[in-house]
Design a protein around this motif. Sequence first.
Motif, PDB file in Angstrom:
ATOM      1  N   ILE A  96     -22.819  24.490  -7.578  1.00  0.00           N
ATOM      2  CA  ILE A  96     -23.425  24.986  -6.341  1.00  0.00           C
ATOM      3  C   ILE A  96     -24.355  23.920  -5.774  1.00  0.00           C
ATOM      4  O   ILE A  96     -24.858  23.059  -6.495  1.00  0.00           O
ATOM      5  CB  ILE A  96     -24.180  26.319  -6.521  1.00  0.00           C
ATOM      6  CG1 ILE A  96     -25.414  26.153  -7.413  1.00  0.00           C
ATOM      7  CG2 ILE A  96     -23.259  27.401  -7.058  1.00  0.00           C
ATOM      8  CD1 ILE A  96     -26.322  27.371  -7.409  1.00  0.00           C
ATOM      9  N   THR A  97     -24.574  24.016  -4.474  1.00  0.00           N
ATOM     10  CA  THR A  97     -25.451  23.063  -3.788  1.00  0.00           C
ATOM     11  C   THR A  97     -26.885  23.589  -3.782  1.00  0.00           C
ATOM     12  O   THR A  97     -27.145  24.754  -4.092  1.00  0.00           O
ATOM     13  CB  THR A  97     -25.000  22.862  -2.334  1.00  0.00           C
ATOM     14  OG1 THR A  97     -25.151  24.105  -1.630  1.00  0.00           O
ATOM     15  CG2 THR A  97     -23.542  22.413  -2.271  1.00  0.00           C
TER      16      THR A  97
ATOM     17  N   ILE B 211     -18.418  14.493 -12.199  1.00  0.00           N
ATOM     18  CA  ILE B 211     -18.337  13.567 -11.069  1.00  0.00           C
ATOM     19  C   ILE B 211     -18.765  12.196 -11.576  1.00  0.00           C
ATOM     20  O   ILE B 211     -19.921  12.011 -11.956  1.00  0.00           O
ATOM     21  CB  ILE B 211     -19.228  14.019  -9.894  1.00  0.00           C
ATOM     22  CG1 ILE B 211     -18.777  15.391  -9.379  1.00  0.00           C
ATOM     23  CG2 ILE B 211     -19.206  12.989  -8.774  1.00  0.00           C
ATOM     24  CD1 ILE B 211     -19.622  15.938  -8.255  1.00  0.00           C
ATOM     25  N   GLY B 212     -17.848  11.269 -11.628  1.00  0.00           N
ATOM     26  CA  GLY B 212     -18.142   9.984 -12.258  1.00  0.00           C
ATOM     27  C   GLY B 212     -18.406  10.201 -13.728  1.00  0.00           C
ATOM     28  O   GLY B 212     -17.607  10.810 -14.439  1.00  0.00           O
ATOM     29  N   GLU B 213     -19.548   9.745 -14.199  1.00  0.00           N
ATOM     30  CA  GLU B 213     -19.930   9.923 -15.603  1.00  0.00           C
ATOM     31  C   GLU B 213     -20.877  11.107 -15.781  1.00  0.00           C
ATOM     32  O   GLU B 213     -21.381  11.333 -16.877  1.00  0.00           O
ATOM     33  CB  GLU B 213     -20.598   8.641 -16.126  1.00  0.00           C
ATOM     34  CG  GLU B 213     -19.689   7.435 -16.159  1.00  0.00           C
ATOM     35  CD  GLU B 213     -18.447   7.689 -17.015  1.00  0.00           C
ATOM     36  OE1 GLU B 213     -18.598   8.175 -18.148  1.00  0.00           O
ATOM     37  OE2 GLU B 213     -17.321   7.417 -16.526  1.00  0.00           O
ATOM     38  N   ASN B 214     -21.128  11.831 -14.717  1.00  0.00           N
ATOM     39  CA  ASN B 214     -22.123  12.912 -14.767  1.00  0.00           C
ATOM     40  C   ASN B 214     -21.475  14.283 -14.648  1.00  0.00           C
ATOM     41  O   ASN B 214     -20.436  14.447 -14.001  1.00  0.00           O
ATOM     42  CB  ASN B 214     -23.138  12.739 -13.629  1.00  0.00           C
ATOM     43  CG  ASN B 214     -23.871  11.419 -13.727  1.00  0.00           C
ATOM     44  OD1 ASN B 214     -24.703  11.234 -14.599  1.00  0.00           O
ATOM     45  ND2 ASN B 214     -23.561  10.507 -12.818  1.00  0.00           N
TER      46      ASN B 214
ATOM     47  N   VAL C 163     -23.216  13.743  -7.238  1.00  0.00           N
ATOM     48  CA  VAL C 163     -24.308  14.412  -7.942  1.00  0.00           C
ATOM     49  C   VAL C 163     -25.547  14.370  -7.055  1.00  0.00           C
ATOM     50  O   VAL C 163     -25.903  13.317  -6.517  1.00  0.00           O
ATOM     51  CB  VAL C 163     -24.598  13.718  -9.286  1.00  0.00           C
ATOM     52  CG1 VAL C 163     -25.746  14.408 -10.016  1.00  0.00           C
ATOM     53  CG2 VAL C 163     -23.359  13.697 -10.156  1.00  0.00           C
ATOM     54  N   HIS C 164     -26.200  15.513  -6.872  1.00  0.00           N
ATOM     55  CA  HIS C 164     -27.413  15.550  -6.061  1.00  0.00           C
ATOM     56  C   HIS C 164     -28.443  14.598  -6.658  1.00  0.00           C
ATOM     57  O   HIS C 164     -28.628  14.561  -7.875  1.00  0.00           O
ATOM     58  CB  HIS C 164     -27.976  16.975  -6.016  1.00  0.00           C
ATOM     59  CG  HIS C 164     -28.968  17.177  -4.913  1.00  0.00           C
ATOM     60  ND1 HIS C 164     -30.248  16.654  -4.964  1.00  0.00           N
ATOM     61  CD2 HIS C 164     -28.887  17.848  -3.733  1.00  0.00           C
ATOM     62  CE1 HIS C 164     -30.896  16.984  -3.856  1.00  0.00           C
ATOM     63  NE2 HIS C 164     -30.095  17.701  -3.097  1.00  0.00           N
ATOM     64  N   PRO C 165     -29.122  13.809  -5.824  1.00  0.00           N
ATOM     65  CA  PRO C 165     -30.048  12.803  -6.373  1.00  0.00           C
ATOM     66  C   PRO C 165     -31.253  13.386  -7.103  1.00  0.00           C
ATOM     67  O   PRO C 165     -31.861  12.693  -7.927  1.00  0.00           O
ATOM     68  CB  PRO C 165     -30.489  12.015  -5.134  1.00  0.00           C
ATOM     69  CG  PRO C 165     -30.218  12.913  -3.975  1.00  0.00           C
ATOM     70  CD  PRO C 165     -29.019  13.727  -4.354  1.00  0.00           C
ATOM     71  N   CYS C 166     -31.624  14.648  -6.812  1.00  0.00           N
ATOM     72  CA  CYS C 166     -32.818  15.171  -7.492  1.00  0.00           C
ATOM     73  C   CYS C 166     -32.750  16.647  -7.873  1.00  0.00           C
ATOM     74  O   CYS C 166     -33.396  17.062  -8.842  1.00  0.00           O
ATOM     75  CB  CYS C 166     -34.063  14.922  -6.643  1.00  0.00           C
ATOM     76  SG  CYS C 166     -34.037  15.659  -5.002  1.00  0.00           S
ATOM     77  N   ALA C 167     -31.987  17.481  -7.173  1.00  0.00           N
ATOM     78  CA  ALA C 167     -32.028  18.932  -7.392  1.00  0.00           C
ATOM     79  C   ALA C 167     -31.322  19.326  -8.689  1.00  0.00           C
ATOM     80  O   ALA C 167     -30.164  18.990  -8.909  1.00  0.00           O
ATOM     81  CB  ALA C 167     -31.385  19.666  -6.214  1.00  0.00           C
ATOM     82  N   HIS C 168     -32.046  20.056  -9.542  1.00  0.00           N
ATOM     83  CA  HIS C 168     -31.505  20.560 -10.809  1.00  0.00           C
ATOM     84  C   HIS C 168     -31.636  22.074 -10.865  1.00  0.00           C
ATOM     85  O   HIS C 168     -32.691  22.620 -10.527  1.00  0.00           O
ATOM     86  CB  HIS C 168     -32.260  19.948 -11.999  1.00  0.00           C
ATOM     87  CG  HIS C 168     -31.907  18.523 -12.273  1.00  0.00           C
ATOM     88  ND1 HIS C 168     -32.248  17.495 -11.416  1.00  0.00           N
ATOM     89  CD2 HIS C 168     -31.235  17.943 -13.313  1.00  0.00           C
ATOM     90  CE1 HIS C 168     -31.810  16.350 -11.910  1.00  0.00           C
ATOM     91  NE2 HIS C 168     -31.189  16.589 -13.063  1.00  0.00           N
ATOM     92  N   LEU C 169     -30.565  22.728 -11.285  1.00  0.00           N
ATOM     93  CA  LEU C 169     -30.585  24.184 -11.449  1.00  0.00           C
ATOM     94  C   LEU C 169     -31.176  24.540 -12.803  1.00  0.00           C
ATOM     95  O   LEU C 169     -30.863  23.906 -13.814  1.00  0.00           O
ATOM     96  CB  LEU C 169     -29.164  24.736 -11.348  1.00  0.00           C
ATOM     97  CG  LEU C 169     -29.049  26.263 -11.374  1.00  0.00           C
ATOM     98  CD1 LEU C 169     -29.516  26.855 -10.061  1.00  0.00           C
ATOM     99  CD2 LEU C 169     -27.611  26.673 -11.648  1.00  0.00           C
ATOM    100  N   LEU C 170     -32.033  25.565 -12.833  1.00  0.00           N
ATOM    101  CA  LEU C 170     -32.667  26.030 -14.063  1.00  0.00           C
ATOM    102  C   LEU C 170     -32.271  27.470 -14.313  1.00  0.00           C
ATOM    103  O   LEU C 170     -32.344  28.306 -13.402  1.00  0.00           O
ATOM    104  CB  LEU C 170     -34.194  25.932 -13.971  1.00  0.00           C
ATOM    105  CG  LEU C 170     -34.850  24.567 -14.233  1.00  0.00           C
ATOM    106  CD1 LEU C 170     -34.346  23.499 -13.293  1.00  0.00           C
ATOM    107  CD2 LEU C 170     -36.360  24.679 -14.132  1.00  0.00           C
TER     108      LEU C 170
END
Length: 388
Positions: free
Chosen positions: A251-252, A243-246, A222-229
């Motif tokens: 997309i990157t 991915i894991g619990e998230n 999971v990207h540490p900060c980038a969120h898609l809106l």
Amino acid sequence: MPTIYPNKTDEEKYQILVDYLNDNFEKVMNRDNVPLDRRDEYIKECKKELQVIYDTKDEIHTPDYFLLNVKVIDKAVNEYGGVLTRTGRGSCGSFLINKLLGITQIDRLTVDLPMYSDRFMSTARLLENKAMPDIDMNISAQEPFVKATRDLLGEHGCYPMVAYGTMKISEAFRNICRSHNLEYDSYNEVAKSVESYENTLEWKDLITEAKKYVGTIVSASVHPCAHLLLNGDIREELGVVKIGENICTMITSNEADTWKYLKNDYLIVTVWDIIDKVFKMINRPIMTIKEVLNNIDENVWKLFDNGLTCTLNQVDGQWATELLTKFKPRTLEELTMFVASIRPSFESLRDDFIDRKPYSTGSKYLDELFKNTYNRCVFQENIMKYFE
């Protein structure tokens, strides 16, 4: 561009933004004790920035960007207890409108450093390159900001992005050597410095073969900060993966830039959690930037001299701290230049800068242009200043 005003025209949304700025202007000027005789300068600069927003409103829907983010921050902070940095990260602080909206408290008109609003947003970048705006938020925790964003865009209108780990040359080289059944001890030292062996007869063919696999995706996180809106359901538009619990979107961050999807960076900076808790403990509001600067004295600067940098942004590692104890900053501008100087691109100029040795570009005109950064090209803004 996501919108929280789907039934309004771009012209109407622009006017909502202008009204908001007009309502906030005097409050912010008074809070920061901006002299009355300087306020026309602020108005002039804000109008210049507003022109960019107006010129791009029909094609890029730029007013929506600010109207969304100011609501996200308001909800996150006032309803969900979120904490947002008073300073800034990236180019956000160079846009005075972001200051009036409460997104930052940085004031480029009071800082003796080159800062340009174009660095954050310009008509050319938006219309010619279709480059989406980008505010990087330093926060104490992501949950309040993600929750606020989903309140405004819908439950599935905000997800973190996937980040891929890719194979580097050392790993690719080791894999190739293993596939050739070589003994580990025979190639391990070579793998630590592959570039040094590229032209040797024994290793060059294996290194050439290994280069084919550099960049191969070998992990996902999971990207540490980038969120898609997005207005709508990201699960349907782009897909999500666990991915894991998230759960994150497929997309990157770079792909979002290429395909022109909007992203917000919600970056957890632990020190803001500490700051928030300390000020709650003493029952006072967190200080504004202006208040912080007015309260810095010699004792504060000696923290840097003595290497007491635990939790201080950019300088909490041993290498940077050792450099800082040599440099001994005494102004906000010097500290800002120091943070820039520890970036890899400044390596060739770093030692003399840290030792405060005199420096000349070889041109008295360039030296004059760069005098407030000690004649050196420290920031991207120096290059912008040169071309201007």
